[in-house]
Design an enzyme around this catalytic site. Structure first.
Site, PDB file in Angstrom:
ATOM      1  N   LYS A 124      34.465  32.696  59.721  1.00  0.00           N
ATOM      2  CA  LYS A 124      33.817  33.760  60.484  1.00  0.00           C
ATOM      3  C   LYS A 124      32.309  33.550  60.623  1.00  0.00           C
ATOM      4  CE  LYS A 124      31.800  37.051  57.469  1.00  0.00           C
ATOM      5  NZ  LYS A 124      31.394  36.091  56.463  1.00  0.00           N
ATOM      6  N   GLY A 135      33.523  39.901  53.752  1.00  0.00           N
ATOM      7  CA  GLY A 135      34.800  40.557  53.483  1.00  0.00           C
ATOM      8  C   GLY A 135      34.628  41.794  52.615  1.00  0.00           C
ATOM      9  N   ASN A 136      33.661  41.764  51.701  1.00  0.00           N
ATOM     10  CA  ASN A 136      33.473  42.890  50.781  1.00  0.00           C
ATOM     11  C   ASN A 136      32.984  44.163  51.470  1.00  0.00           C
ATOM     12  OD1 ASN A 136      31.066  41.612  51.330  1.00  0.00           O
ATOM     13  ND2 ASN A 136      30.201  41.954  49.288  1.00  0.00           N
ATOM     14  N   LYS A 178      42.147  25.483  53.993  1.00  0.00           N
ATOM     15  CA  LYS A 178      41.689  26.867  53.811  1.00  0.00           C
ATOM     16  C   LYS A 178      42.815  27.679  53.167  1.00  0.00           C
ATOM     17  CE  LYS A 178      39.474  30.756  54.557  1.00  0.00           C
ATOM     18  NZ  LYS A 178      38.267  31.123  53.813  1.00  0.00           N
ATOM     19  N   LYS A 197      27.958  29.613  55.060  1.00  0.00           N
ATOM     20  CA  LYS A 197      26.892  30.487  55.581  1.00  0.00           C
ATOM     21  C   LYS A 197      25.641  29.664  55.923  1.00  0.00           C
ATOM     22  CE  LYS A 197      28.744  34.093  52.691  1.00  0.00           C
ATOM     23  NZ  LYS A 197      29.830  34.400  53.638  1.00  0.00           N
TER      24      LYS A 197
END
Lengths: 320, 320
Positions: A215, A12-13, A130, A277
């Site tokens: 994602k 996101g960053n 979430k 991740k």
């Protein structure tokens, strides 16, 4: 040099820093900076598929829905994700195009609006967890739970927040088009925000659901389906660490899937942060992938050469 | 049977009727109905590119921007168009997928986020004239013109409305990917809302602009660039008419570009309604297209056989 198909998951960053509000200027500038830093990926030997998160952006869209609800019909979460794929895909593809133009590289860039199939029997639908959108006071939260039927949870520091289901991705609907377009040299942006969650009904047709998909997991499913040579997960830290943020912190450089699965079980990785991740990397490698890489953007050039980042390898004997 | 590449421009009413507010249910139901009616296009001999308008949808996005502006940064018009391409592309591609599934047709569907180049010296930037978003009272309009620098015009019946530039489309950035994907059998949705307007700066890089592009003109530019065999412009009426809505009304069945250009000059076609469609058809045919068709959805099956709708032909000698 041998051709390699890479799936690159942007954090996101890459588009928005935590302190930023989400203006177009911020998103444009961050996208431009990201692809300047990622220019090493534009070499001809890499076929490229970029995926990305959408947390703050879809949060803003959901908040707009609510604040404008008296005059504009609020759209459900699947449609909010679709909107974020449109706007973020545009920011990213414009930045990629400009980075290519400055380097006189003739490649095309395309954003694909991506649907991702989930299972309507996924336990996540019974247990939304979430967090999404802004923080609320206890009184506001009571009101929203009563009138909108939202499930909300208290965050010890910052107030109440809506939680939505985050089911596991099963299949990326547009996977073949994404693969084919990348393999002929186009740079493809896909599965933004984890993809638009849809289920399959008894009659075989598709329907959107109010959920968001992680994602990194979608990127792993996509990377497996397109038979990517590597999955690159870009995040805020150069290495995956054991005992992260403790005096015993230890960066992982090369690790096998078996070792990593052990560390995961031992609870080394934070839910909602490094844990998905790690799960994504393991999922991709279980599907036949040969190498996953987790690192930050500045370390990527060295990491591609095997000299930085956390390289996760699956011994051939362990592949399914 | 010979393969034909069609560019099909869907009118705004394919997704939203004038009296509807824009809920997800409405847009889903309308998309589903549209592609049930257009199922004749799914035959294997047609390679398909769909384009679509976005008037009411982008109006809603702009209004949300404004109503939520105190908490969520308002995004400029190019980004609003990108959002509408995402959400509408999703509604349309899900409807196409479901229509294909019901017929057991194995084709893939993809929405491409589409940038369209315009000229920053286009006179439209000096003369914004495309109405967008809601109607305002005179007092509100005064306030918006003063504080936001909007240009606004009075609509005799319904109040004041913001107007924005509508520059001419020059080039569809993703044209080759759109063409290639359609030619291998995928159904492509592209150039939604006329495409995201961008300009090229002196250094060659691209930048978004606050404008909207007419979707029929973008469809014509795209159809020319991909060398479409036909451009189909779907609208609310079965025929283009001379003296429309008068006792002398006369439907046009077959007409040459020279005849049609004459009627256009005589003022037969309403600006913002039939006029841009006529201009789009002529633009496409000037670029080497052989046939444009303007009709409504129910007449399409007969029109494809040359038995309904307005068929606009360009004699070979007149092509450039």
């Amino acid at each position: 040099m041998e051709q390699e198909l890479l799936v690159v998951a942007l954090g996101g960053n890459a588009l928005l820093a935590p302190h930023e509000k989400g203006t177009a200027q911020e998103q444009q500038a961050n996208s431009a900076r990201t692809f300047e830093e990622l220019a090493c990926l534009f070499r001809p030997q890499y076929s490229l598929i970029f995926t990305h998160g959408n947390g703050p952006q879809v949060g803003n869209i959901v908040l707009q829905n609510e604040l404008a609800g008296s005059e504009v019909p609020a759209l459900p979460l699947d449609v909010c994700v679709a909107k974020s794929e449109g706007s973020m895909g545009y920011f990213l593809q414009q930045a990629v195009l400009n980075a290519l133009r400055c380097r006189r590289i003739r490649r095309y860039v395309v954003t694909v609006i991506t649907q991702v199939l989930v299972d309507r029997k996924d336990p996540a639908f019974q247990n939304p967890n979430k967090p999404i959108g802004p923080f609320y006071t206890p009184a506001q939260a009571q009101n929203l739970m009563r009138h909108k039927g939202w499930k909300m949870v208290e965050d010890s520091q910052r107030g109440w927040r809506r939680v939505v289901p985050s089911p596991k991705p099963i299949k990326v609907i547009q996977r073949y088009m994404i693969r084919d377009s990348a393999l002929i040299g186009n740079i493809v942006i896909a599965a933004g925000g984890g993809g638009i969650p849809i289920i399959q009904k008894a009659d075989g047709t598709y329907e959107g659901v109010e959920a968001v998909i992680d994602k990194d997991l979608s990127s792993a499913v996509l990377a497996g389906a397109v038979k990517a040579d590597r999955l690159l997960i870009l995040t805020a830290v150069p290495y995956v660490c054991l005992n992260f943020k403790t005096p015993q912190e230890k960066p992982l450089r090369q690790v096998t899937t078996a070792e990593l699965a052990g560390y995961l079980k031992e609870g080394h990785f934070a839910p909602g942060s490094m844990k998905p991740k790690i799960e994504a990397a393991l999922l991709y490698l279980r599907q036949g992938g040969s190498q996953a890489l987790i690192t930050d953007i500045p370390s990527l050039p060295m990491a591609l050469k095997g000299k930085a980042g956390t390289q996760i390898l699956c011994p051939k004997s362990a592949r399914t």
